[in-house]
Design an enzyme around this catalytic site. Sequence first.
Site, PDB file in Angstrom:
ATOM      1  N   HIS A   1      68.514  35.661  36.412  1.00 44.62           N
ATOM      2  CA  HIS A   1      67.989  36.957  35.518  1.00 44.62           C
ATOM      3  C   HIS A   1      67.134  37.596  36.364  1.00 44.62           C
ATOM      4  O   HIS A   1      65.868  37.391  36.619  1.00 44.62           O
ATOM      5  CB  HIS A   1      67.470  36.390  34.407  1.00 44.62           C
ATOM      6  CG  HIS A   1      67.278  37.209  33.209  1.00 44.62           C
ATOM      7  ND1 HIS A   1      68.233  37.665  32.258  1.00 44.62           N
ATOM      8  CD2 HIS A   1      65.941  37.891  32.938  1.00 44.62           C
ATOM      9  CE1 HIS A   1      67.590  38.593  31.572  1.00 44.62           C
ATOM     10  NE2 HIS A   1      66.473  38.694  31.849  1.00 44.62           N
TER      11      HIS A   1
ATOM     12  N   HIS B   1      70.320  40.660  33.249  1.00 44.53           N
ATOM     13  CA  HIS B   1      69.075  41.253  32.605  1.00 44.53           C
ATOM     14  C   HIS B   1      69.106  42.956  32.925  1.00 44.53           C
ATOM     15  O   HIS B   1      68.620  43.796  31.899  1.00 44.53           O
ATOM     16  CB  HIS B   1      67.993  40.942  33.801  1.00 44.53           C
ATOM     17  CG  HIS B   1      66.757  41.692  33.697  1.00 44.53           C
ATOM     18  ND1 HIS B   1      65.971  41.698  32.414  1.00 44.53           N
ATOM     19  CD2 HIS B   1      66.017  42.752  34.520  1.00 44.53           C
ATOM     20  CE1 HIS B   1      64.779  42.541  32.755  1.00 44.53           C
ATOM     21  NE2 HIS B   1      65.014  43.198  34.027  1.00 44.53           N
TER      22      HIS B   1
ATOM     23  N   HIS C   1      71.849  44.675  32.254  1.00 45.96           N
ATOM     24  CA  HIS C   1      72.921  45.113  31.104  1.00 45.96           C
ATOM     25  C   HIS C   1      73.955  45.880  31.731  1.00 45.96           C
ATOM     26  O   HIS C   1      74.673  46.421  30.660  1.00 45.96           O
ATOM     27  CB  HIS C   1      72.072  45.972  30.135  1.00 45.96           C
ATOM     28  CG  HIS C   1      71.010  45.023  29.290  1.00 45.96           C
ATOM     29  ND1 HIS C   1      70.676  45.408  28.146  1.00 45.96           N
ATOM     30  CD2 HIS C   1      70.570  43.949  29.562  1.00 45.96           C
ATOM     31  CE1 HIS C   1      69.863  44.183  27.659  1.00 45.96           C
ATOM     32  NE2 HIS C   1      69.817  43.520  28.546  1.00 45.96           N
TER      33      HIS C   1
ATOM     34  N   ASP D   1      74.043  39.786  28.534  1.00 46.65           N
ATOM     35  CA  ASP D   1      72.795  39.675  27.486  1.00 46.65           C
ATOM     36  C   ASP D   1      73.207  40.322  26.231  1.00 46.65           C
ATOM     37  O   ASP D   1      73.811  41.539  26.117  1.00 46.65           O
ATOM     38  CB  ASP D   1      71.856  40.714  28.281  1.00 46.65           C
ATOM     39  CG  ASP D   1      71.345  40.245  29.648  1.00 46.65           C
ATOM     40  OD1 ASP D   1      69.951  39.966  29.672  1.00 46.65           O
ATOM     41  OD2 ASP D   1      72.107  40.188  30.357  1.00 46.65           O
TER      42      ASP D   1
ATOM     43  N   ASN E   1      63.175  37.063  30.701  1.00 46.95           N
ATOM     44  CA  ASN E   1      61.773  37.691  30.916  1.00 46.95           C
ATOM     45  C   ASN E   1      61.189  38.103  29.083  1.00 46.95           C
ATOM     46  O   ASN E   1      60.222  37.982  28.981  1.00 46.95           O
ATOM     47  CB  ASN E   1      61.636  39.020  31.556  1.00 46.95           C
ATOM     48  CG  ASN E   1      62.562  40.060  31.139  1.00 46.95           C
ATOM     49  OD1 ASN E   1      63.830  39.854  31.116  1.00 46.95           O
ATOM     50  ND2 ASN E   1      62.300  41.197  30.507  1.00 46.95           N
ATOM     51  N   HIS E   2      62.405  37.925  28.352  1.00 46.31           N
ATOM     52  CA  HIS E   2      61.752  38.041  26.958  1.00 46.31           C
ATOM     53  C   HIS E   2      61.855  36.729  26.270  1.00 46.31           C
ATOM     54  O   HIS E   2      61.762  36.518  24.839  1.00 46.31           O
ATOM     55  CB  HIS E   2      62.808  39.066  26.076  1.00 46.31           C
ATOM     56  CG  HIS E   2      62.759  40.384  26.398  1.00 46.31           C
ATOM     57  ND1 HIS E   2      61.439  41.053  26.513  1.00 46.31           N
ATOM     58  CD2 HIS E   2      63.307  41.389  26.988  1.00 46.31           C
ATOM     59  CE1 HIS E   2      61.684  42.384  26.860  1.00 46.31           C
ATOM     60  NE2 HIS E   2      62.827  42.343  27.208  1.00 46.31           N
TER      61      HIS E   2
ATOM     62  N   GLU F   1      68.474  36.293  25.662  1.00 48.49           N
ATOM     63  CA  GLU F   1      67.030  36.764  25.671  1.00 48.49           C
ATOM     64  C   GLU F   1      66.855  37.820  24.820  1.00 48.49           C
ATOM     65  O   GLU F   1      65.496  38.112  24.589  1.00 48.49           O
ATOM     66  CB  GLU F   1      66.554  36.699  27.091  1.00 48.49           C
ATOM     67  CG  GLU F   1      67.249  38.137  27.594  1.00 48.49           C
ATOM     68  CD  GLU F   1      66.027  38.653  28.364  1.00 48.49           C
ATOM     69  OE1 GLU F   1      64.896  38.187  28.438  1.00 48.49           O
ATOM     70  OE2 GLU F   1      66.189  39.743  28.910  1.00 48.49           O
ATOM     71  N   ASN F   2      67.802  38.762  24.485  1.00 49.25           N
ATOM     72  CA  ASN F   2      67.812  40.112  23.759  1.00 49.25           C
ATOM     73  C   ASN F   2      68.409  39.968  22.362  1.00 49.25           C
ATOM     74  O   ASN F   2      68.532  41.156  21.810  1.00 49.25           O
ATOM     75  CB  ASN F   2      68.379  41.249  24.605  1.00 49.25           C
ATOM     76  CG  ASN F   2      67.668  41.533  25.810  1.00 49.25           C
ATOM     77  OD1 ASN F   2      68.230  41.264  26.801  1.00 49.25           O
ATOM     78  ND2 ASN F   2      66.527  41.606  25.719  1.00 49.25           N
TER      79      ASN F   2
END
Length: 260
Positions: A149, A174, A176, A8, A67-68, A39-40
């Site tokens: 994820h 996810h 991290h 991520d 999820n983001h 996603e981040n």
Amino acid sequence: MRVIFIGDIVGRTGCEYVAQILGSGLAERKPDLIVANAENAAEGRGLTRKIAEMLYDAGVELLTLGNHTWDQKDFADWVDDDKRIVRPANYPPGTPGQGYTVCRVQGKSVLLVNLMGRTFLSQLDCPFRTLDSILDAHPDVHHVLVDMHAETTSEKLAIGWAYAGRVSAVFGTHTHVPTADAQILPGGTAYMTDVGMVGPRTGILGMDRESVIRRMRTHLPTRFTVASGPRQFCAVQADFDDQGRATAIEPWQVVEPGSL
């Protein structure tokens, strides 16, 4: 075939560190495909077109999400235009974007699938049934990479063991924090429960630690911002034979000098 999968990426500072590390480390590693979870990448929440292009310019070829995915309000308006981006496949039918993609690497087809776990996250469709359906639709593709994820290690491990020998790799994202379990499962499936993250190592999961602690102490709404300071780069390198079976897996981690 050699694949590098990057964990991520958090914020612009994480994107810049990806560019820095890839710029200096690829001559020795000689990857055939570079994939990253983004996603981040937009300051911790989602992905923008500009940041996607920044990562492509750095050498990343395919992007996965989580999820983001929908945190940037205009993402759904343009994601269908970029087939290099893969969002979780177990969103319901009709959701913008694609849950998998097939590309050609060294003359071979490579199937990249993004799945999201359901424990402590959104209650999406079953990731097992979703992956079954995708594999059934691509019986002639031997190189299959899965970004799982998910919040819990058990859900990632379950996907790894359920598809051992059926997919080339399951890389967890996810949480991290890189796990110490890079391995090759029976049947030649490269596996790591969580690859880790790219971004500030002085924060909490890349975010400013004081704001995270304040939220946990008070349960009051708190705006999270990306931390500053020295960064870390977490990825995994995996090699595969012509039948898509993993022959080697190795974490690739770099820590930027600097005080905490």
